[in-house]
Scaffold this active site. Structure first.
Site, PDB file in Angstrom:
ATOM      1  CB  SER A 124      -0.855  -0.124   1.309  1.00 25.58           C
ATOM      2  OG  SER A 124      -1.335   1.177   1.409  1.00 25.58           O
ATOM      3  CE1 TYR A 148      -3.681  -2.906   5.367  1.00 23.13           C
ATOM      4  CE2 TYR A 148      -3.252  -0.465   5.095  1.00 23.13           C
ATOM      5  CZ  TYR A 148      -3.576  -1.759   4.481  1.00 23.13           C
ATOM      6  OH  TYR A 148      -3.681  -1.786   3.082  1.00 23.13           O
ATOM      7  CE  LYS A 152      -1.349  -4.439   3.306  1.00 26.94           C
ATOM      8  NZ  LYS A 152      -1.569  -5.722   2.695  1.00 26.94           N
TER       9      LYS A 152
END
Ligand code: NAD
Ligand code: UFG
Length: 335
Positions: A124, A148, A152
């Site tokens: 992302s 989050y 990643k």
């Protein structure tokens, strides 16, 4: 090629399944349905005029993943499965690391023991943190402000180590900017549980009068009109990016990374105006304070994905809004 899509029944996975299948690949889905509906399978069948094999299960079930890789003679994996809500990740970091990081370790173990060494990973643009310069290229420093984003980053680092381990790995990470819109059929699209966190699904529900108004989080950013600017990309363009990435990764040893976006920034007000045009509906909004953790502006440099993958986005902002509106009106219909 025979391709396994983990999280293949989700928003980006289902659109990628359509594009890959239509390009002649044999696609297999593996999903635990924690963030999607099973009806997506019938909808995919309707679009493709054939059913895609789908294994219901969790990527942390290594034995199941090994069996799936072997049963379907998988050549490459696209790894979409993961939890993705920033706010929830701050409240439930253990669940996010268990699902995203531990899930990826389980997948890698299964791939290694089955001799499948080609992997495309869904990363992302959040890994760029607050941009130090624009447009953002792949060399921009990375950082994370929530569990989050950190999951990643951890996965990307882990994949680099695996790719450099001397084994025969071909791994690429795709850093998505802001995927929006839906398939032109209106049969598949983004289906958020509860109140949408993201801008376009929220606007879609205001347009259809499910929600009374949009909260615009800040009109005092140093941007074109004071509202936040993002690089929104049509999900079918993004899906086509995976097709290009797959063609590249097969012949590319080691690790690599690509940004997938349009290269253009769109403000919240510009998005409201475009959605109003596409839907023919008023989009009521109220200006609120800035949302914690939000950045002012973010858009990608497209040179690397264009130059190396030979891919670029084709669909306009109007097409993003029109397809979202079609999906918004068709999503509750039975197949
Ligand atoms: P999504 O939630 O629609 O799809 C993810 C799918 O994975 C869901 O169908 C869910 O049921 C499944 N899943 C989750 N955990 C699983 C597990 N342990 N085992 C098996 N299946 C599991 O999300 P999406 O928008 O399609 O995102 C796909 C990937 O792209 C995610 O990794 C996400 O972090 C990443 N990404 C998304 C965006 C975005 O804005 N949508 C932006 C950047 C990156
Ligand atoms: N916004 C509003 N009102 C809303 C929702 C959003 O004004 O109800 C604004 C935000 O403040 C921001 C813009 O709309 O300026 C876009 O917000 P989104 O929540 O749609 O998207 P973000 O860029 O904040 O984050 C999304 C995903 C992240 C991902 C990131 C980059 O939620 O997980 O894109 O891919 F990391």
């Amino acid at each position: 090629m025979n391709i396994l899509l983990t999280g293949g029944a989700g928003f980006i996975g289902s659109h990628t399944a359509v594009v890959l299948s239509q390009a002649g690949h044999e696609v297999v889905l593996l999903d635990n349905f924690c963030n999607c509906r099973k009806s997506v399978l019938e909808r995919l069948e309707k679009i493709l005029c054939k059913a895609l094999p789908c294994v219901e299960g969790d990527i942390r079930d290594t034995t199941l993943v090994i069996k799936t890789l072997q049963d379907y003679k998988i050549d490459a994996v696209i790894h979409f499965a993961g939890l993705k809500a920033v706010g929830e990740s701050i409240e439930k970091p253990i669940e996010y690391y268990a699902n995203n990081v531990q899930g990826t370790i389980s997948l890698l173990e299964a791939m290694k023991s089955s001799g499948v060494t080609t992997l495309v990973f869904s990363s992302s643009a959040t890994v760029y943190g607050d941009p130090q310069y624009l447009p953002i290229d792949e060399k921009h420093p990375t950082s994370a402000t929530n569990a989050y984003g950190r999951s990643k980053l951890h996965i990307e680092e882990m994949l680099k180590d695996v790719a450099n381990s001397g084994a025969d790995w071909n791994i690429i990470c795709l850093r998505y900017f802001n995927p929006v819109g839906a398939h032109e059929s209106g049969l598949i699209g983004e289906d958020p549980n509860g109140l949408p966190n993201n801008l376009m699904p929220y606007i879609a529900q205001v347009a259809s009068e499910k929600l009374p108004h949009l909260n615009v989080y800040g009109n005092d950013y140093p941007t074109v009109d004071g509202t936040g600017v993002r690089d929104y990309i049509h999900v079918v363009d993004l899906a086509e990016g995976h097709l290009a990435a797959l063609a590249y990764v097969q012949h590319h040893k080691g690790w690599d990374v690509f940004n997938l976006g349009t290269g253009h920034g769109i403000s919240v007000f510009e998005m409201i105006s475009s959605y109003k045009y596409a839907s023919g509906k008023e989009i009521a909004y109220q200006i609120k304070g800035r949302r914690t953790g939000d950045i002012a502006e973010c858009y990608t440099k497209v040179d690397k994905s264009q130059g190396i993958l030979g891919w670029h986005s084709k669909r306009s902002l109007d097409q993003m809004c029109e397809s979202s509106w079609l999906w918004q009106n068709m999503r509750n219909d039975s197949v």
